[in-house]
Design a protein around this motif. Structure first.
Motif, mmCIF file in Angstrom:
data_model
loop_
_atom_site.group_PDB
_atom_site.id
_atom_site.type_symbol
_atom_site.label_atom_id
_atom_site.label_comp_id
_atom_site.label_asym_id
_atom_site.label_seq_id
_atom_site.Cartn_x
_atom_site.Cartn_y
_atom_site.Cartn_z
ATOM 1 N N VAL A 1 27.674 -25.980 -63.069
ATOM 2 C CA VAL A 1 28.089 -27.179 -63.648
ATOM 3 C C VAL A 1 27.091 -27.832 -64.565
ATOM 4 C CG1 VAL A 1 28.467 -29.529 -62.820
ATOM 5 C CG2 VAL A 1 29.562 -27.539 -61.455
ATOM 6 N N ASN A 2 27.617 -28.224 -65.597
ATOM 7 C CA ASN A 2 26.813 -28.707 -66.664
ATOM 8 C C ASN A 2 25.654 -27.750 -66.929
ATOM 9 O OD1 ASN A 2 28.585 -30.649 -67.235
ATOM 10 N ND2 ASN A 2 27.567 -31.938 -65.268
ATOM 11 N N GLN A 3 25.758 -26.580 -67.040
ATOM 12 C CA GLN A 3 24.798 -25.417 -67.120
ATOM 13 C C GLN A 3 23.414 -25.453 -66.170
ATOM 14 O OE1 GLN A 3 23.599 -25.962 -71.351
ATOM 15 N NE2 GLN A 3 25.563 -26.055 -72.023
ATOM 16 N N GLU A 4 23.678 -25.904 -64.951
ATOM 17 C CA GLU A 4 22.955 -25.633 -63.934
ATOM 18 C C GLU A 4 23.824 -24.788 -62.781
ATOM 19 O OE1 GLU A 4 19.739 -26.047 -64.041
ATOM 20 O OE2 GLU A 4 19.414 -27.340 -65.495
ATOM 21 N N ARG B 1 18.567 -22.971 -71.912
ATOM 22 C CA ARG B 1 17.989 -23.734 -70.856
ATOM 23 C C ARG B 1 17.323 -23.007 -69.699
ATOM 24 N NH1 ARG B 1 21.621 -29.005 -69.946
ATOM 25 N NH2 ARG B 1 20.469 -29.091 -67.659
ATOM 26 N N MET C 1 23.576 -22.804 -71.867
ATOM 27 C CA MET C 1 22.835 -22.726 -70.496
ATOM 28 C C MET C 1 21.720 -21.301 -70.717
ATOM 29 S SD MET C 1 24.749 -21.678 -66.779
ATOM 30 C CE MET C 1 23.595 -21.151 -65.426
ATOM 31 N N LYS D 1 35.808 -29.701 -69.187
ATOM 32 C CA LYS D 1 35.758 -28.421 -69.857
ATOM 33 C C LYS D 1 35.172 -26.952 -68.831
ATOM 34 C CE LYS D 1 33.258 -26.657 -73.646
ATOM 35 N NZ LYS D 1 32.040 -26.781 -74.779
ATOM 36 N N ASP E 1 34.271 -35.462 -66.132
ATOM 37 C CA ASP E 1 33.231 -35.483 -67.533
ATOM 38 C C ASP E 1 32.544 -33.947 -67.269
ATOM 39 O OD1 ASP E 1 33.908 -37.877 -68.132
ATOM 40 O OD2 ASP E 1 32.440 -38.800 -67.163
ATOM 41 N N ASP E 2 32.700 -33.055 -66.554
ATOM 42 C CA ASP E 2 31.718 -31.935 -66.140
ATOM 43 C C ASP E 2 32.435 -30.658 -66.916
ATOM 44 O OD1 ASP E 2 29.965 -33.276 -64.442
ATOM 45 O OD2 ASP E 2 31.202 -32.582 -62.588
ATOM 46 N N GLU E 3 31.208 -29.883 -67.199
ATOM 47 C CA GLU E 3 31.420 -28.534 -67.961
ATOM 48 C C GLU E 3 31.036 -27.500 -66.907
ATOM 49 O OE1 GLU E 3 29.406 -27.553 -71.733
ATOM 50 O OE2 GLU E 3 28.662 -25.857 -70.781
#
Lengths: 83, 150
Positions: A57-60, B59, B56, A2, A71-73
């Motif tokens: 990546v994955n909200q970090e 978070r 995000m 995604k 599988d990553d966002e």
């Protein structure tokens, strides 16, 4: 995988998010940017100067050498301006 | 400890009352309220639209708040950030920290807004007579955040 785009990155590309199949040759965020640039003029314009782009990546937050997997966002956006 | 992202305005008095209700260890609150200015340099600003990265954002705000709690003796804290279209004079963000003593409350509040401005994924689209333009990140904001680095 995604992919998410925000602010002027979103405007230049023309969509806020999309799901793509990760090409086998792409291993990192930087590799993903190189591949995205080839997908059309909007992408090329959005990623013309990557000094102006931040990555998550994955909200970090991550650096361009961060590995990515199917599988990553992954999100692309300009420096933040909230508050 | 709470973070919220919302389109609706917030009532500062009600938020602060709820933040410290029943907690009599609190000796003071630090509060920052960000408001939409009607100018950007020499240009008149008709309004702005706040965009964010749902998920995000929350978070990052929670992580920033947790960092403040680790650094200062905070009794209660709150971050409320608005998104969507806002007109000049409207509230953008509320940051509040309650502590036994003022220095911790004031320092933690300054830390929260300085870090929020450089880490939380929000973007401002400004409307002026020349049209719409994305607000550029400011080096002065990076410098303000850097003073809290350790």
């Amino acid at each position: 995988m995604k992919l998410l785009y925000f602010a002027w990155v979103r405007q230049r590309i023309g969509v806020g998010q999309e799901t793509v199949s990760l090409p086998a040759e792409v291993a990192t965020v930087a590799g993903l940017v190189d591949w995205l640039r080839t997908r059309g003029p909007g992408y090329a314009e959005a990623f013309r100067d990557t000094r102006a782009i931040r990555y998550a990546v994955n909200q970090e937050y991550v650096e361009p050498d961060q590995p990515v997997s199917a599988d990553d966002e992954v999100a692309f956006f300009p420096p933040v301006t909230g508050g | 400890m709470a973070v919220r992202v919302q389109e609706a305005d917030f009532d500062v008095g009600a938020e602060l009352a709820a933040l410290t209700a029943g907690n009599h260890k609190v000796g003071g609150l630090g509060v920052f309220i960000g408001v939409v200015r009607d100018t950007a340099g020499d240009a008149a600003v008709a309004g702005m639209t706040l965009e964010h990265y749902p998920g995000m954002t929350e978070r990052q705000l929670a992580a920033i708040e947790a960092e403040a709690v680790a650094r200062w003796p905070i009794e209660a804290s709150l971050i409320v950030h608005r998104v969507g279209r806002l007109a000049p004079g409207e509230n953008i963000v509320l940051v509040a920290c309650a502590s036994a003593h003022r220095q911790a409350a004031l320092d933690a509040t300054a830390f929260l807004i300085d870090w929020l401005k450089t880490k939380a994924p929000f973007w401002k689209l400004e409307e002026t007579a020349d049209g719409e333009s994305w607000v550029d990140a400011r080096e002065s904001d990076d410098a303000a955040a850097a003073r809290w680095r350790r």
